[in-house]
Scaffold this active site. Sequence first.
Site, PDB file in Angstrom:
ATOM      1  N   ASP A   4      -0.012   4.972   1.187  1.00  0.00           N
ATOM      2  CA  ASP A   4      -0.369   5.959   2.292  1.00  0.00           C
ATOM      3  C   ASP A   4      -0.107   5.095   3.568  1.00  0.00           C
ATOM      4  O   ASP A   4      -0.967   4.141   3.829  1.00  0.00           O
ATOM      5  CB  ASP A   4      -1.558   6.612   2.295  1.00  0.00           C
TER       6      ASP A   4
ATOM      7  N   ASP B 150       0.889  -1.073   0.046  1.00  0.00           N
ATOM      8  CA  ASP B 150       0.126  -0.017   0.103  1.00  0.00           C
ATOM      9  C   ASP B 150       1.013   1.342  -0.012  1.00  0.00           C
ATOM     10  O   ASP B 150       2.199   1.264   0.195  1.00  0.00           O
ATOM     11  CB  ASP B 150      -0.751  -0.136   1.377  1.00  0.00           C
TER      12      ASP B 150
END
Length: 218
Positions: free
Chosen positions: A15, A13
């Site tokens: 963020d 991922d």
Amino acid sequence: MPDAPARLLVVLDADSTLIRNEVIELIADEAGRGPEVAAATEAAMRGEVDFATSLRSRVRELAGVPVASFARVLSRIEPTPGVRELIDAVHARGGQVGVVSGGFHEILDTVAASLGVDVWRANRLAVEGAGDGAQVLSGVVDGDIVDAEGKAAALVEWAELAGVPLRRTIAIGDGANDLRMMERAGLGIAFNAKPTVRAQADIVVGRVDLSEVIPLLP
């Protein structure tokens, strides 16, 4: 990705995983709407609301933000400690690194390339012309939203392109939106994660240092 099969694939991922920040909150700061967007982001990451619905509502808050402000946003990005070491370790083992994000290509294109990521995918922000000729955000997402299913699909697609069996893939994330790709991967790692993600992951890394993942690489 190269034609020769890779030995492994690690998909992160973006963020709060690849980077310490939540990019949509940094962009919202430019509109003076940071606190409202931050609260909505937190609820989405805990899985309390549908991600796509939440993202559309948060992006509406960004309407009118000048595209030129992305330079300020980029200057505030903080790569997560250990991220370069992890990427180097994957490459040293003949592997590939992917990043799939519910965030935005407008920022990730610069960040991922600078960190040596091999392939990445994110959402795009629609823009429109302002009265002074400048480009501003229109407040909508351009195209399909990268949601939980989109993240899982990206992991499978990239594994096929790299010639990596799913059992030799690793998915790393922090929010509920990452759970489906973590389920599809050979190993799902909760990193700096929300409680619901820690509860369902194969392994939990609590320390905010991605080099902690290196001993887990096949």
